[in-house]
Design a protein around this motif. Structure first.
Motif: not given
Length: 581
Positions: A314-340
């Protein structure tokens, strides 16, 4: 004690256990999952739908292909979710990383990216272990905003070849490549691709106004792909994708290879750390009831994610601000959502690779153009530019450097300019002021006249604010003008910042005045400044240790006694000290 003795005294088992507690996953990472699993599942699915076109687009834009983008989103997303220090961070390929990778691919070839990713991951891990995670708090806001706006501009410029369905012109700088591509484009042939771009932009802009729950980017890509299939438009597609994740392999490297790629790996590592910590900080601000990000653990997690991504091609990765914001707004409470989210993308790789291969590249260009436009926050830019010349200068320089040079250099320039301007502002609030010498009100007329005569030979100065290297020459010049004075009293209690250069300047002032036969008395040295003052020998320069006071009245009376006895006219003792006064 030698270095070897120190190493033997270290309790390496306890040190290792402490590091493990700080950076390794733990059961508490999933506290509350029983009550939040539904919300986490919905959030993970939502983020995966949003991330799919972005992962494909960033992989294509980087020059590595859509497969690299998907692999990165799956592998790095999963590893960072498990090992990172943020409960809500979503990691994967990003536009900022694409900006850095394009010149690396052009200079060293696509095969170099896996090596760069592994090397950069190792550097980020080391940064987390030695505690560099907290440094992100010192990055000024105008630098962050200029950096973000610059990334948006560069991402938009990178989409020009894809939007025109035209081969990319030679070059590394996105602006120059875009201009050259526009000059060599076959405009009649590019019209279908431009129509697809316009359709995607229209859907992504208008659909949220009708129904905010639908994933606008995915809907736009699906509609564009169906249109191209039904109309038989001859536009470039993503092309064949693997039906499974590649097996991990260790790339062949040599000393020459690692030496040549080290500067590239350092730039990637700096960006991975910076963007991930900034993204995590955004997530912390959006979710007040979630545990705060552990910055050093986040660096370790992102470093491991980059190593894993490199091993899987793959290519180098970082935390993604846009996807992280979507995750929070969608109601995520634990890191399980990012893993899913990573798991859903893996299923897509296995089950839907033939369909994904039919997506037109121009549709991805449209998605990324909208993404870039959303990164341009004009109200914030106007606020910064109206706040004052210093903030506007830092913002504009960071923005310009991001477009003209690269992201890491842009941040370095922005921070350096901000630091210089901050020091300049602090220096302006500092000053050296001569004060009138207080005379007791209860004295007789004769005593008052005597003191007035004595005070002609005493100078009382107050140093305000900060005494650091920016003030050294100015303070020396002002004190050098002291004339017809036998004693100088320096009030130090108003000094808030005293660095080693300022302390050295103070030592120079004391030594210079006493070489001229002027006694120096210090009043109000703060306890927190005593160590730095002692280290450069300020007190050793005084004629006597008794010339350090805590009370102004005592210091003035001591100065009067010097004038009365004429001790200030005597040259300093040969060893730099005189008999007690």
């Amino acid at each position: 004690m030698s270095a070897a003795d120190l190493l033997r005294r270290v309790d390496w088992r306890a040190t290792g256990a402490l590091l493990a507690r700080r950076v390794l996953p733990r059961r508490s990472d999933y506290a509350g999952l029983r009550g939040s699993w539904r919300a986490d599942a919905i959030a993970g699915l939502t983020v995966a739908i949003v991330a799919l076109p972005l992962a494909l687009g960033f992989g294509v834009s980087s020059g590595l292909g859509a497969t690299a983008g998907l692999v990165t989103a799956v592998v790095a997303g999963a590893v960072a979710a498990v090992f990172g220090g943020s409960h809500l961070q979503v990691s994967g390929p990003t536009g900022a990383m694409t900006v850095v990778l394009i010149p690396i691919v052009a200079r060293y070839g696509p095969e170099s990216v896996a090596v760069v990713s592994i090397m950069a991951g190792g550097l980020v891990i080391v940064g987390g272990l030695i505690g560099l995670g907290r440094l992100v708090a010192y990055i000024p806001w105008p630098v962050v905003e200029g950096f973000t706006l610059g990334i948006g501009v560069v991402i938009a410029l990178q989409q020009v070849p894809l939007a025109l369905d035209t081969p990319k012109a030679d070059g590394e700088n996105a602006a120059l490549v875009a201009i050259r591509t526009l000059g060599q484009a076959d405009w009649p042939a590019a019209l279908p691709a431009l129509g697809i771009v316009a359709l995607v932009i229209a859907i992504m802009t208008l659909l949220p106004r009708v129904n905010r729950t639908l994933p606008a980017s995915l809907v736009a890509v699906v509609v564009a792909t169906l249109l191209v299939e039904l109309a038989g438009l001859g536009v470039d597609r993503i092309g064949a994708l693997p039906s499974s994740l590649p097996a991990p392999t260790v790339p062949m490297v040599s000393v020459e290879t690692t030496s040549a790629l080290f500067s590239a790996a350092l730039a990637v590592a700096a960006l991975a750390a910076l963007e991930s910590l900034l993204s995590a900080r955004v997530a912390d601000g959006m979710a007040d009831d979630i545990p705060r990000t552990q910055p050093n653990r986040e660096l370790v997690g992102q470093g491991l994610a980059n190593v894993a991504s490199g091993l899987f091609g793959g290519m180098p990765a970082t935390g993604a601000i846009a996807r992280t914001a979507v995750n929070v707004r969608a109601g995520a409470r634990t890191r399980t959502s990012a893993l899913l989210h990573a798991g859903v993308l893996a299923v897509i790789v296995y089950a839907a690779a033939p369909w994904v291969a039919r997506i037109p590249l121009s549709a991805l260009a449209g998605v990324l153009l909208v993404t870039a436009a959303r990164m341009v926050d004009l109200p914030t830019a106007r606020s910064i530019c109206r706040s004052g010349r210093s903030g506007a200068l830092v913002f504009l320089l960071t923005l310009g450097a991001t477009i003209v040079f690269d992201l890491v250099m842009a941040v370095e320039i922005g921070i350096a300019v901000a630091a210089v301007l901050a020091l300049r502002a602090v220096a302006r609030t500092s000053g050296l002021h001569r004060e009138a010498i207080p005379t007791p009100d209860t004295e007789s007329v004769g005593a008052a006249a005597e003191h007035a005569l004595l005070h002609e030979h005493i100078a009382l100065y107050r140093i305000d604010g900060s005494l650091f290297f920016a003030d050294v020459r100015r303070f020396l010049d002002e004190l050098a003008l002291v004339a017809d004075v036998r004693v100088v009293v320096l009030r130090l209690s108003a000094i808030r910042v005293l660095d080693i250069s300022g302390a050295n300047a103070l030592a120079e002032v004391v030594a210079d005045l006493q070489r001229r036969g002027i006694v120096v008395l210090l009043k109000g040295l703060r306890p927190e400044h005593r160590r730095v003052v002692d280290s450069v020998g300020v007190l050793a320069e005084l004629q006597h240790q008794a010339h350090l006071f805590t009370d102004l009245g005592e210091a003035i009376e001591h100065a009067r006694s010097h004038v009365r006895r004429g001790e200030a006219g005597r040259p300093p003792a040969s060893a730099g000290r005189a008999a007690p006064a």
